[in-house]
Design an enzyme around this catalytic site. Structure first.
Site, short mmCIF file in Angstrom:
data_model
loop_
_atom_site.label_atom_id
_atom_site.label_comp_id
_atom_site.label_asym_id
_atom_site.label_seq_id
_atom_site.Cartn_x
_atom_site.Cartn_y
_atom_site.Cartn_z
CG ASP A 175 -1.71 1.26 1.40
OD1 ASP A 175 -1.58 2.15 0.55
OD2 ASP A 175 -2.47 1.35 2.38
CD GLN A 178 -0.17 8.95 3.58
OE1 GLN A 178 0.51 9.93 3.27
NE2 GLN A 178 -1.50 9.02 3.71
N1 PLP Z 1 -3.68 3.64 2.64
C1 PLP Z 1 -3.11 4.60 3.37
C2 PLP Z 1 -1.85 4.31 4.15
C3 PLP Z 1 -3.68 5.88 3.39
O1 PLP Z 1 -3.11 6.86 4.11
C4 PLP Z 1 -4.87 6.13 2.63
C5 PLP Z 1 -5.53 7.44 2.67
O2 PLP Z 1 -5.31 8.24 3.52
C6 PLP Z 1 -5.40 5.07 1.88
C7 PLP Z 1 -4.79 3.84 1.91
C8 PLP Z 1 -6.63 5.27 1.05
O3 PLP Z 1 -6.35 6.11 -0.06
P1 PLP Z 1 -7.53 6.61 -1.00
O4 PLP Z 1 -8.36 7.52 -0.16
O5 PLP Z 1 -6.85 7.30 -2.13
O6 PLP Z 1 -8.31 5.45 -1.46
#
Ligand code: PLP
Length: 381
Positions: A175, A178
């Site tokens: 993921d 960030q």
């Molecule tokens: N993963 C992490 C570590 C995040 O900080 C975020 C959003 O803040 C997400 C996933 C989700 O991202 P999105 O809102 O673009 O789907």
């Protein structure tokens, strides 16, 4: 009062130069759709979209540009990978620093017969590789880890985790919500099989566009999350086997894709190394200014090099939500308080359930803004 935007981890602002012009250009001159009709307006926009796909595929180290799938964002990409790959009887490992994009999706899958283990992280958010190593089972089908914490910026040891995964032939998904745009995120260099990324955070693009960079073996093993028209193999009731169509049913976010393309051009011209140096310098400046104050706790690694520009502050003598409100009302400083959609991470860091006040920096953040934020924290503490 001047507003200081320190909520870049929620969404970058301002966007990179050229983003809004690219979005508006598509809406004003781009025509209706791509991959469906054969007139020049449609094919011309199709070529522009292809160029952005190629740029992103190179950026994320895909072996072919078709392995870069556009999605509405990181959450959708995480769902694409987890739900596309895992089947009843499989075992999934995630970390103790995950955002709910991963944690809730993984938790939902436990209701569908998928076993879940959480690899512990230490009090700074760093992944415990020995503990991760002990969690593998014969039926482990995937490891999914956040690259950098959205709570305290800790960069997890993804190459270390990849070595453990490779030894067992288990794919690794990352993921990169960030980390993308902040530090290098490449499938080949990380040893990962999937990178899920949003366009609207570190990449400085618009909201509602992101993607997943996939390895060929993972793409082959996954089933589509969404089915529907692709403009290809239309005679078949099945989704096409070819990428990216297999995972891109329906009309994509074309303005978002071109906006993201413009953002990527900016990142290239600005230089990721230079932007990272700026981020490390500002993060170090903020951490140094806060060091020694007995009335706050700042979880995460002490060295700025070990984190992205996300700094959480736990006010020990006052309510964190009230502190965040005061930061806005009295100082014009915009932050995010609470659990940041990451209860697992807050448990790991010892800040659950009260949460923290999060400051997140970007390439356009000025040193004076960091100084103002640090002084305000010390005054409120
Ligand atoms: N993963 C992490 C570590 C995040 O900080 C975020 C959003 O803040 C997400 C996933 C989700 O991202 P999105 O809102 O673009 O789907």
């Amino acid at each position: 009062m001047k507003t200081v935007y320190l909520d870049q981890a929620a969404g970058s602002f301002p966007k990179a130069p050229g983003v809004s012009a690219a979005v508006a250009g598509l809406l004003e001159h781009g025509g209706g759709n791509i991959n469906r009709s054969s007139y020049a307006l449609s094919t011309g926009t199709g070529l522009q979209v292809m160029a952005v796909r190629e740029e992103l595929a190179a950026f994320f180290g895909c072996s072919a540009c078709e392995e870069l799938i556009f999605t509405p964002g990181a959450t959708q990409s995480v769902n694409l990978v987890l739900r596309g790959l895992l089947r009843p009887g499989d075992h999934l490992i995630i970390s103790g620093m995950e955002h709910n994009a991963v944690y809730r999706t993984a938790h939902a899958l436990t209701g569908a017969g998928i076993a879940l283990s959480v690899a512990p992280c230490d009090g700074t958010g760093a992944l415990d590789l020995d503990a991760l190593d002990r969690l593998f089972r014969p039926e482990t089908r995937l490891v999914m880890l956040t690259h950098a914490s959205n709570v305290c910026g800790t960069i997890l040891d993804i190459p270390g985790a990849a070595r453990l995964c490779r030894r067992r032939g288990v794919p690794l998904a990352v993921d990169a919500a960030q980390s993308a745009g902040h530090i290098p995120v490449r499938l080949d260099e990380l040893g990962a099989d999937a990178v899920c990324f949003p366009g609207h955070k570190g990449l400085l693009g618009p909201q509602g566009i992101g993607g997943a960079a996939l390895s060929p073996r993972l793409a082959r093993a996954m089933t589509p999350l969404i089915t529907g028209g692709t403009g290809s193999s239309s005679d078949s009731p099945e989704m096409p086997a070819e990428l990216p169509d297999r995972f891109e049913a329906g009309t994509g976010n074309l303005p978002g894709i071109l906006g993201l393309g413009a953002a990527l051009s900016y990142l290239r011209s600005a230089g990721l190394d230079r932007l990272r140096a700026h981020e490390v310098a500002l993060t170090g400046r903020f951490l140094s200014a806060l060091r020694g104050c007995p009335h706050i706790r700042v979880p995460g690694p002490p060295r700025p090099e070990d984190r992205v520009g996300v700094i959480s502050v736990d006010f020990l003598r006052r309510d964190n939500a009230e502190a965040a409100a005061d930061l806005e009302e009295r100082y014009g400083i915009l932050t995010r308080c609470g659990l940041h959609c990451a209860p697992l991470a807050h448990r790991t860091l010892g800040t659950f359930p009260r949460g923290t006040v999060r400051f997140s920096l970007g390439p356009f953040t000025a040193p004076e803004e960091v100084d103002a934020a640090a002084q305000a924290v010390l005054a409120l503490a």
